[in-house]
Scaffold this motif. Structure first.
Motif, short mmCIF file in Angstrom:
data_model
loop_
_atom_site.label_atom_id
_atom_site.label_comp_id
_atom_site.label_asym_id
_atom_site.label_seq_id
_atom_site.Cartn_x
_atom_site.Cartn_y
_atom_site.Cartn_z
N VAL A 50 0.84 -1.20 0.00
CA VAL A 50 0.00 0.00 0.00
C VAL A 50 0.88 1.25 0.00
O VAL A 50 1.82 1.36 0.79
N SER A 51 0.57 2.19 -0.87
CA SER A 51 1.26 3.48 -0.93
C SER A 51 0.31 4.58 -0.50
O SER A 51 -0.92 4.41 -0.54
N THR A 52 0.85 5.73 -0.13
CA THR A 52 0.03 6.82 0.38
C THR A 52 -0.84 7.40 -0.71
O THR A 52 -0.33 7.88 -1.73
N PRO A 53 -2.17 7.39 -0.53
CA PRO A 53 -3.06 7.97 -1.55
C PRO A 53 -2.77 9.45 -1.75
O PRO A 53 -2.39 10.17 -0.81
N SER A 79 15.37 1.47 6.93
CA SER A 79 14.14 0.75 7.24
C SER A 79 12.93 1.61 6.87
O SER A 79 12.83 2.76 7.30
N VAL A 80 12.03 1.03 6.08
CA VAL A 80 10.83 1.78 5.71
C VAL A 80 9.71 1.58 6.72
O VAL A 80 8.62 2.15 6.58
N GLY A 81 9.96 0.75 7.75
CA GLY A 81 8.92 0.49 8.74
C GLY A 81 7.93 -0.55 8.24
O GLY A 81 8.09 -1.14 7.16
N ALA A 82 6.89 -0.75 9.02
CA ALA A 82 5.88 -1.75 8.66
C ALA A 82 5.12 -1.30 7.41
O ALA A 82 4.81 -0.13 7.25
N VAL A 83 4.86 -2.25 6.53
CA VAL A 83 4.09 -1.95 5.32
C VAL A 83 2.92 -2.90 5.24
O VAL A 83 2.94 -4.01 5.77
N GLU A 84 1.89 -2.46 4.55
CA GLU A 84 0.66 -3.25 4.40
C GLU A 84 0.57 -3.75 2.96
O GLU A 84 0.84 -3.01 2.01
N GLN A 85 0.20 -5.00 2.81
CA GLN A 85 0.02 -5.56 1.47
C GLN A 85 -1.27 -5.02 0.86
O GLN A 85 -2.29 -4.91 1.52
#
Length: 583
Positions: A39-42, A339-345
């Motif tokens: 998921v990327s920032t809308p 580190s980009v931190g936690a990401v959501e699929q």
């Protein structure tokens, strides 16, 4: 050489499928390439990169958080088609606009520009920044003509980090343009590379010699020297790049710079580290402050033994905008930093079929036009056959001063067009619909300059013939003239050593023959002879466009691959027309 492959023309597609299967946590397949599977920032800018396959980790390998949002991936060493770029950009779009950024090659410029125009017409604001970091490919006064090599990464990274920071499209473009202006690269090679299925490398360099000013598509170097020691290569790299500083940087002393030592495929990491040891010493002696260097494979060329050095000038102040973006975290299949931190699929999305809609909404056609469509389908089948027969020779000719991909690109395109024509004929398409949709299939599957040009040609001829009228000689000649006008619109002129050198004499002779009252079969045969003569004469020309331009002298004595394939095609169509007349 490349040893593991199935059908060479399917190599790129199969490679992408395997790449996605191995990296599904970061990328997903879409028609034309890959996009992030996270998921990327809308509302942010989507950075879409791309180019030909064969350069891993460029381009799909650097799609992911902190770097590109999508990559359009063309055939081997061939630009993606406009349809592929459009498909990837539309899938990657987050609502904040799209930046297309890629290396400065004719086919890429042609296809990405067409995709940009379509995206803008659909309301997706789209801009472009081309990468021009290779100082060996054009003089400083013509730096807009320079190609993009390993410096692609610095531009892509800066633009993507600006997007992640919430910059507007205008600001992301500004950052990308500044990064490009501040990036300089220079490369060498010790051997050429070999495409899947090819028996020989695209070019050879004598044992103990080194090609200087090498590209990433197998283009021969602009000079040749004895192979230096590792320290000698480091000195060549550093002295060459320090001799041309970007505008606004008068001296390297006190400047901060990211340094990229890139392996082109067969040079081992241990060798690169030996070279980098001396690169770092020389830069430090010149007063350069090195910031987070990269040593490894960043933009490759199959099995080419070679390397390039890139300097990305960040400024004098620690923490400058460009430095922050260079240091920003990224997590992609092939490039990780911080580190980009936690990401959501992201939710799974269906893969689009490349030929979706091919036989949908077929316009009505008359019997006369369906008869013309049958002849066109036979011609497209004959084109695919003659390209299959000559694919190796076309690649060999193209490799003399170019990248050797013409044969395989033409093969993919002509096969796709012929297959599309068979399907369209079966559902009753008229000549216009069959030629236009077959042309789209050609452009989409072939990519590159040749794919775009043949797509334009088939569309123009189909538009003139229509779906209602019989295919008269005058209509065919008018269609060929329309195709010629469309292709000339891309900038080449007679004498540039391109397909145009055979196309224009063919169109002129065909028009003259029809105007003189000759039947189409005879007028076409005479025009095909004119094209064949003109194509052979290109052997005495120096190329003025495309990847062969920096190596102009190397191509003397060899005809242009595009002109030669055009002559083969129109000669084979002459045979088809003669056979149709005899029925």
């Amino acid at each position: 050489m490349t040893r593991l492959f199935n059908e060479p023309s399917a190599f790129a597609d199969e490679m992408i499928d395997g790449f996605v299967a191995a990296n599904s946590a970061q990328v997903r397949r879409v028609s034309g390439g890959v996009v992030r599977s996270t998921v990327s920032t809308p509302g942010t800018v989507a950075v879409v990169i791309g180019g030909g396959s064969g350069h891993y980790p460029a381009f799909g390998g650097i799609v992911g958080q902190g770097l590109a949002h999508g990559a359009a991936m063309g055939n081997l060493f061939a630009s993606p088609s406009a349809q592929q770029v459009h498909s990837v950009a539309a899938a990657a779009n987050l609502g904040g606009g799209v930046l297309l950024t890629y290396g400065n090659y004719a086919g890429d410029v042609l296809n990405f520009t067409a995709a940009q125009d379509r995206l803008n017409s659909e309301g997706i604001e789209t801009r472009t920044v081309v990468v021009t970091d290779d100082i060996a490919s054009a003089p400083l006064a013509e730096k807009h003509k320079r190609r993009g090599i390993a410096g692609d990464l610095t531009v892509f990274k800066a633009a993507a980090a600006a997007s992640e920071a919430g910059y507007s499209l205008d600001e992301v473009v500004r950052v990308a343009e500044l990064a490009n202006e501040r990036t300089r690269s220079f490369g060498v090679a010790f051997t050429g590379c070999t495409l899947p299925g090819a028996a020989e490398p695209l070019f050879t360099i004598p044992e103990g010699r080194m090609g200087v000013g090498i590209g990433i598509h197998g283009e021969p170097g602009i000079d040749e020297t004895d192979v230096p020691t590792a320290d000698g290569l480091a000195e060549l790299f550093v002295s060459t790049l320090l001799s041309e500083l970007p505008e606004g940087i008068s001296s390297p002393d006190g400047q901060r710079a990211a340094v990229l030592l890139n392996g082109l495929g067969s040079v081992k990491y241990e060798e690169l580290f030996v070279v980098y040891r001396r690169v770092a010493q020389l830069l430090e002696e010149a007063g350069v402050v090195i910031v987070e260097p990269e040593v490894g494979e960043l933009v490759t060329s199959f099995d080419m033994a070679g390397a390039s050095l890139t300097l990305f000038w960040l400024g004098t102040e620690e923490g400058s905008e460009l430095e922050r973006f260079w240091r920003a975290p990224a997590d992609t299949p092939a490039y990780r930093k911080g580190s980009v931190g936690a990401v959501e699929q992201a939710a799974p999305a269906p893969t689009e079929a490349l030929d979706a809609g091919l036989t949908e909404n077929i316009p009505p056609a008359t019997d006369d036009s369906r008869a013309a469509a049958a002849v066109a389908a036979a011609a497209l089948q004959a084109i695919a056959e003659v390209i299959d027969e000559n694919v190796g020779e076309l690649g060999r000719i193209d490799a003399v001063a170019g990248d050797g991909d013409h044969g395989i690109g033409m093969q993919r395109g002509s096969r796709a067009a012929s297959s599309a024509a068979v399907e369209l004929l079966a559902v009753g398409s008229g000549a216009r619909t069959l030629l236009q949709r077959s042309g789209d299939a050609w452009a989409d599957r072939a990519g590159g300059t040749s794919g775009a040009l043949w797509g334009v040609a088939l569309r123009a001829i189909g538009d003139t013939l229509g779906d209602s009228d019989a295919a008269s000689g005058a209509a065919v000649a008018a269609g060929v003239r329309g195709a010629t006008t469309g292709i000339l619109g891309f900038g080449a002129v007679v004498g540039d050593k391109t397909m145009v050198d055979a196309l224009v004499p063919f169109a002129d002779a065909l028009e003259a023959g029809i105007a003189a009252g000759r039947p189409l079969t005879q007028a076409w045969a005479d025009a095909a002879d004119a094209a064949t003569t003109a194509a052979a004469a290109t052997a005495q020309l120096l190329p003025k466009m495309g990847r062969a331009r920096p190596h102009a002298e190397k191509s003397l004595g060899t005809p242009d691959a595009g002109a030669h394939s055009f002559a083969l095609i129109v000669q084979r169509i002459a045979t088809v027309l003669k056979e149709q007349d005899s029925k």
